[in-house]
Write a protein that holds these residues in place. Structure first.
Motif, short mmCIF file in Angstrom:
data_model
loop_
_atom_site.label_atom_id
_atom_site.label_comp_id
_atom_site.label_asym_id
_atom_site.label_seq_id
_atom_site.Cartn_x
_atom_site.Cartn_y
_atom_site.Cartn_z
N UNK A 50 -33.50 -29.45 7.88
CA UNK A 50 -32.58 -28.20 7.50
C UNK A 50 -32.21 -27.26 8.65
N UNK A 51 -31.02 -27.12 8.57
CA UNK A 51 -30.33 -26.32 9.86
C UNK A 51 -29.78 -24.81 9.17
N UNK A 52 -30.17 -24.00 9.67
CA UNK A 52 -29.59 -22.62 9.11
C UNK A 52 -28.05 -22.66 9.37
N UNK A 53 -27.54 -22.04 8.49
CA UNK A 53 -25.89 -22.03 8.36
C UNK A 53 -25.82 -20.40 8.29
N UNK A 54 -24.36 -20.31 8.73
CA UNK A 54 -23.87 -18.72 8.61
C UNK A 54 -23.60 -18.21 7.13
N UNK A 55 -24.13 -17.03 7.10
CA UNK A 55 -24.00 -16.41 5.57
C UNK A 55 -22.35 -15.95 5.35
N UNK A 56 -21.51 -16.63 4.52
CA UNK A 56 -20.41 -16.00 4.30
C UNK A 56 -20.28 -14.66 3.94
N UNK A 57 -19.15 -13.96 4.48
CA UNK A 57 -18.95 -12.36 4.07
C UNK A 57 -18.62 -12.22 2.83
N UNK A 58 -19.35 -11.08 2.24
CA UNK A 58 -19.17 -10.64 0.89
C UNK A 58 -17.62 -10.13 0.62
N UNK A 59 -17.33 -10.42 -0.56
CA UNK A 59 -15.82 -9.77 -0.62
C UNK A 59 -15.94 -8.26 -0.96
N UNK A 60 -14.98 -7.46 -0.61
CA UNK A 60 -14.97 -6.05 -0.42
C UNK A 60 -14.87 -5.59 -2.11
N UNK A 61 -15.68 -4.44 -2.06
CA UNK A 61 -15.85 -3.74 -3.64
C UNK A 61 -14.64 -3.00 -3.49
N UNK A 62 -14.22 -2.75 -4.93
CA UNK A 62 -13.11 -1.79 -5.15
C UNK A 62 -13.57 -0.59 -5.55
N UNK A 63 -13.28 0.57 -5.31
CA UNK A 63 -13.63 1.86 -5.75
C UNK A 63 -13.37 2.11 -7.24
N UNK A 64 -14.39 2.36 -8.22
CA UNK A 64 -14.28 2.68 -9.52
C UNK A 64 -13.10 3.70 -9.67
N UNK A 65 -12.43 3.66 -10.87
CA UNK A 65 -11.48 4.56 -11.21
C UNK A 65 -11.84 5.97 -11.62
N UNK A 66 -11.19 6.92 -10.95
CA UNK A 66 -12.06 8.32 -11.35
C UNK A 66 -11.93 8.49 -12.79
N UNK A 67 -10.77 8.47 -13.27
CA UNK A 67 -10.73 8.71 -14.85
C UNK A 67 -11.71 8.31 -15.75
N UNK A 68 -12.31 7.01 -15.47
CA UNK A 68 -13.28 6.62 -16.49
C UNK A 68 -14.52 6.97 -16.63
N UNK A 69 -14.87 7.67 -15.32
CA UNK A 69 -16.21 8.49 -15.31
C UNK A 69 -16.51 9.63 -16.32
N UNK A 70 -15.27 10.36 -16.24
CA UNK A 70 -14.96 11.65 -16.80
C UNK A 70 -15.04 11.54 -18.32
N UNK A 71 -14.78 10.39 -18.79
CA UNK A 71 -14.57 9.92 -20.40
C UNK A 71 -15.86 10.17 -21.10
N UNK A 72 -16.76 9.95 -20.44
CA UNK A 72 -18.30 10.11 -21.10
C UNK A 72 -18.75 11.34 -20.55
N UNK A 73 -19.19 12.35 -21.47
CA UNK A 73 -19.93 13.67 -21.13
C UNK A 73 -21.32 13.50 -21.82
N UNK A 74 -22.30 14.37 -21.48
CA UNK A 74 -23.47 14.18 -21.94
C UNK A 74 -23.51 14.84 -23.42
N UNK A 75 -22.87 15.55 -23.89
CA UNK A 75 -22.66 16.13 -24.90
C UNK A 75 -22.47 14.95 -26.00
N UNK A 76 -21.26 14.28 -25.68
CA UNK A 76 -21.03 13.29 -26.53
C UNK A 76 -22.03 12.23 -26.86
N UNK A 77 -22.76 12.00 -25.54
CA UNK A 77 -23.88 10.98 -25.68
C UNK A 77 -25.00 11.42 -26.38
#
Length: 109
Positions: free
Chosen positions: A38-65
Motif C-alpha cells: 500500500x502506498x499513501x496517496x494524496x488526499x483530494x481537496x474538500x469542496x468549499x462550503x457555502x454560507x447559510x442563508x441569513x433569512x432562514x435562521x431568523x424564521x425559528x424563534x425560541x417562543x415558537x419552538x
C-alpha cells in the motif's frame, strides 16, 4: 435426566478438546507474492462550503419552538389519559386492555 446431562457435558468437552488441538495450516507462499504494497496517496481537496442563508435562521424563534413543544407535550398527556380512561361502558378501551407494558409517566420538563 442426570445421565443425559452427563452425556451432553461429555460431548461438549470432547468437542472442545478437539478444537483446542486444531492448528491452522500455514501457507508456504512468500508474502511478497500474494500481497500488494500500500502506498499513501494524496488526499483530494474538500469542496468549499457555502454560507447559510441569513433569512432562514431568523424564521425559528425560541417562543415558537416552546409553543410547539408544549403543544406536543399536552397532546401526549391527553392521549395517555384517553388510553387509561374507561369508556362509557365502564370498561377500559380495547387497546389499553391488550397493552402489556405500563404507560410511562410524562416527563417533568
Amino acid at each position: 435426566m442426570l445421565a443425559l446431562r452427563a452425556d451432553i457435558q461429555e460431548q461438549a468437552l470432547s468437542e472442545l478438546s478437539q478444537l483446542s488441538a486444531y492448528r491452522p495450516k500455514i501457507d508456504a507462499r512468500p508474502a511478497a507474492e500474494s500481497l500488494t504494497r500500500r502506498v499513501p496517496t494524496s488526499i483530494p481537496a474538500a469542496p468549499e462550503l457555502s454560507a447559510p442563508e441569513p433569512g432562514r435562521a431568523a424564521a425559528r424563534d425560541a417562543d415558537g419552538l416552546r409553543d410547539r413543544l408544549s403543544s406536543f407535550q399536552s397532546g401526549t398527556r391527553r392521549g395517555r389519559r384517553a388510553l387509561a380512561a374507561p369508556d362509557a361502558d365502564g370498561e377500559p378501551s380495547p387497546s389499553a386492555a391488550t397493552d402489556q407494558q405500563p404507560v410511562p409517566p410524562s416527563p417533568s420538563w
